[in-house]
Design a protein around this motif. Sequence first.
Motif, PDB file in Angstrom:
ATOM      1  N   TYR A  95       0.842  -1.212   0.000  1.00 11.88           N
ATOM      2  CA  TYR A  95       0.000   0.000   0.000  1.00 11.88           C
ATOM      3  C   TYR A  95       0.871   1.254   0.000  1.00 11.88           C
ATOM      4  O   TYR A  95       0.560   2.248  -0.659  1.00 11.88           O
ATOM      5  N   ARG A  96       1.973   1.185   0.748  1.00 10.03           N
ATOM      6  CA  ARG A  96       2.897   2.330   0.764  1.00 10.03           C
ATOM      7  C   ARG A  96       3.503   2.536  -0.628  1.00 10.03           C
ATOM      8  O   ARG A  96       3.700   3.659  -1.078  1.00 10.03           O
ATOM      9  N   ALA A  97       3.831   1.424  -1.306  1.00  8.11           N
ATOM     10  CA  ALA A  97       4.431   1.518  -2.641  1.00  8.11           C
ATOM     11  C   ALA A  97       3.465   2.181  -3.618  1.00  8.11           C
ATOM     12  O   ALA A  97       3.870   2.995  -4.452  1.00  8.11           O
ATOM     13  N   LEU A  98       2.181   1.859  -3.469  1.00  7.51           N
ATOM     14  CA  LEU A  98       1.192   2.487  -4.351  1.00  7.51           C
ATOM     15  C   LEU A  98       1.124   3.993  -4.063  1.00  7.51           C
ATOM     16  O   LEU A  98       1.128   4.809  -4.989  1.00  7.51           O
ATOM     17  N   ALA A  99       1.078   4.339  -2.753  1.00  5.88           N
ATOM     18  CA  ALA A  99       1.023   5.762  -2.373  1.00  5.88           C
ATOM     19  C   ALA A  99       2.240   6.499  -2.932  1.00  5.88           C
ATOM     20  O   ALA A  99       2.127   7.586  -3.507  1.00  5.88           O
ATOM     21  N   PHE A 100       3.398   5.860  -2.811  1.00  4.45           N
ATOM     22  CA  PHE A 100       4.647   6.471  -3.262  1.00  4.45           C
ATOM     23  C   PHE A 100       4.644   6.661  -4.782  1.00  4.45           C
ATOM     24  O   PHE A 100       4.975   7.733  -5.294  1.00  4.45           O
ATOM     25  N   SER A 101       4.224   5.619  -5.508  1.00  5.20           N
ATOM     26  CA  SER A 101       4.280   5.727  -6.967  1.00  5.20           C
ATOM     27  C   SER A 101       3.246   6.742  -7.476  1.00  5.20           C
ATOM     28  O   SER A 101       3.478   7.403  -8.478  1.00  5.20           O
ATOM     29  N   GLU A 110       4.876  10.126  -6.908  1.00  2.00           N
ATOM     30  CA  GLU A 110       5.917  10.337  -7.935  1.00  2.00           C
ATOM     31  C   GLU A 110       5.296  10.753  -9.275  1.00  2.00           C
ATOM     32  O   GLU A 110       5.864  11.550 -10.007  1.00  2.00           O
ATOM     33  N   ALA A 111       4.116  10.157  -9.560  1.00  2.00           N
ATOM     34  CA  ALA A 111       3.465  10.441 -10.850  1.00  2.00           C
ATOM     35  C   ALA A 111       2.589  11.696 -10.772  1.00  2.00           C
ATOM     36  O   ALA A 111       1.936  12.054 -11.755  1.00  2.00           O
ATOM     37  N   GLY A 112       2.538  12.335  -9.592  1.00  2.00           N
ATOM     38  CA  GLY A 112       1.738  13.558  -9.432  1.00  2.00           C
ATOM     39  C   GLY A 112       0.237  13.283  -9.440  1.00  2.00           C
ATOM     40  O   GLY A 112      -0.557  14.142  -9.805  1.00  2.00           O
ATOM     41  N   ILE A 113      -0.158  12.055  -8.997  1.00  3.90           N
ATOM     42  CA  ILE A 113      -1.594  11.699  -8.976  1.00  3.90           C
ATOM     43  C   ILE A 113      -2.107  11.785  -7.540  1.00  3.90           C
ATOM     44  O   ILE A 113      -1.486  11.244  -6.618  1.00  3.90           O
ATOM     45  N   ASP A 114      -3.258  12.429  -7.347  1.00  9.11           N
ATOM     46  CA  ASP A 114      -3.863  12.572  -6.024  1.00  9.11           C
ATOM     47  C   ASP A 114      -4.419  11.214  -5.566  1.00  9.11           C
ATOM     48  O   ASP A 114      -5.031  10.515  -6.381  1.00  9.11           O
ATOM     49  N   VAL A 115      -4.235  10.855  -4.275  1.00  7.62           N
ATOM     50  CA  VAL A 115      -4.745   9.549  -3.815  1.00  7.62           C
ATOM     51  C   VAL A 115      -6.273   9.485  -3.862  1.00  7.62           C
ATOM     52  O   VAL A 115      -6.855   8.405  -3.841  1.00  7.62           O
ATOM     53  N   ALA A 116      -6.913  10.655  -3.949  1.00  8.74           N
ATOM     54  CA  ALA A 116      -8.380  10.669  -4.028  1.00  8.74           C
ATOM     55  C   ALA A 116      -8.868  10.339  -5.442  1.00  8.74           C
ATOM     56  O   ALA A 116     -10.053  10.070  -5.639  1.00  8.74           O
ATOM     57  N   ASP A 117      -7.949  10.327  -6.412  1.00  9.41           N
ATOM     58  CA  ASP A 117      -8.310  10.003  -7.799  1.00  9.41           C
ATOM     59  C   ASP A 117      -8.291   8.469  -7.934  1.00  9.41           C
ATOM     60  O   ASP A 117      -7.318   7.861  -8.371  1.00  9.41           O
ATOM     61  N   ILE A 118      -9.401   7.847  -7.532  1.00  6.81           N
ATOM     62  CA  ILE A 118      -9.447   6.384  -7.398  1.00  6.81           C
ATOM     63  C   ILE A 118      -9.259   5.665  -8.734  1.00  6.81           C
ATOM     64  O   ILE A 118      -8.561   4.652  -8.806  1.00  6.81           O
ATOM     65  N   ASN A 119      -9.848   6.209  -9.817  1.00  8.16           N
ATOM     66  CA  ASN A 119      -9.684   5.534 -11.121  1.00  8.16           C
ATOM     67  C   ASN A 119      -8.216   5.433 -11.504  1.00  8.16           C
ATOM     68  O   ASN A 119      -7.733   4.374 -11.906  1.00  8.16           O
ATOM     69  N   SER A 120      -7.477   6.531 -11.354  1.00 11.48           N
ATOM     70  CA  SER A 120      -6.044   6.518 -11.706  1.00 11.48           C
ATOM     71  C   SER A 120      -5.276   5.604 -10.757  1.00 11.48           C
ATOM     72  O   SER A 120      -4.349   4.897 -11.174  1.00 11.48           O
ATOM     73  N   ALA A 121      -5.665   5.609  -9.462  1.00 12.30           N
ATOM     74  CA  ALA A 121      -4.960   4.773  -8.485  1.00 12.30           C
ATOM     75  C   ALA A 121      -5.163   3.289  -8.799  1.00 12.30           C
ATOM     76  O   ALA A 121      -4.228   2.489  -8.694  1.00 12.30           O
ATOM     77  N   VAL A 122      -6.375   2.918  -9.222  1.00 13.20           N
ATOM     78  CA  VAL A 122      -6.657   1.520  -9.579  1.00 13.20           C
ATOM     79  C   VAL A 122      -5.807   1.113 -10.786  1.00 13.20           C
ATOM     80  O   VAL A 122      -5.221   0.028 -10.823  1.00 13.20           O
ATOM     81  N   GLN A 123      -5.711   2.025 -11.767  1.00 10.26           N
ATOM     82  CA  GLN A 123      -4.879   1.748 -12.957  1.00 10.26           C
ATOM     83  C   GLN A 123      -3.422   1.547 -12.570  1.00 10.26           C
ATOM     84  O   GLN A 123      -2.743   0.644 -13.048  1.00 10.26           O
TER      85      GLN A 123
END
Length: 231
Positions: A40-46, A49-62
């Motif tokens: 989960y930390r790795a996802l948050a970190f990546s 790094e990619a400048g994606i907000d954690v609230a942007d669930i569609n991008s986070a799932v991708q």
Amino acid sequence: MSSKVPVLCLDGPSGSGKGTVGQICAQRLGWQYLDSGAIYRALAFSLREAGIDVADINSAVQQAAQLQVACLPDPNGAAKISINGVDTGQELRTEEIGELASQLASEPRIRDAMLAVQRRARRPPGLVADGRDMGTTVFPDATLKIFLTATPKIRARRRYKQLKLKGFDVNLAHLFQVIQDRDARDAQRRASPLIPADDAVTLDTTDLEITEVVSRVLDLLQPRLVHERAE
Ligand code: DC
């Protein structure tokens, strides 16, 4: 004879000892190790790094669908984690990344996407998996499920020591508050809350040395392994 790859699940809140115990057990058994919190930390970190907000669930799932994480146990400290082949050093261990990870972890669609990432770690000769929902959700057919607990005060002290050793500037009172808030969020979320599986063995580690916890866990595991292999 069972062809199932055996799994030892160690679940519990932050500071309960599951990381250290898990890494020692993995090394003793010669098994793979999964630090699911680090996933989960790795996802948050990546995402950061990619400048994606954690609230942007569609991008986070991708992003989760492309995530390749490897955990190498280090019984003297935190596991070494690499993301898509690149070592992350201490960058995953900050409280900031922990907070982002906890926010991501409360979203059911993210948890679903993370199932495949975690299950890929189940490889011969066996897997030690540490986290919050290893026994309840990720590996429901595990050989042994352990739920580790300890008082919030002792857990905050353990985290404080760990972070200090890694050179982070931390405050014990603040850490105590963060741990209580995160525990409440992890335990109350609807998707895979932090609770013991029905068939888990609960161990309170407040007054136990790590070596005692490791011995108890391995003593519980051995007969189950023999039984599972004979099935
Ligand atoms: O154990 P940790 O502090 O590295 O975990 C970071 C966050 O990830 C934590 O707030 C809870 C979440 N997590 C989870 O929801 N399920 C897991 N199996 C592991 C971690």
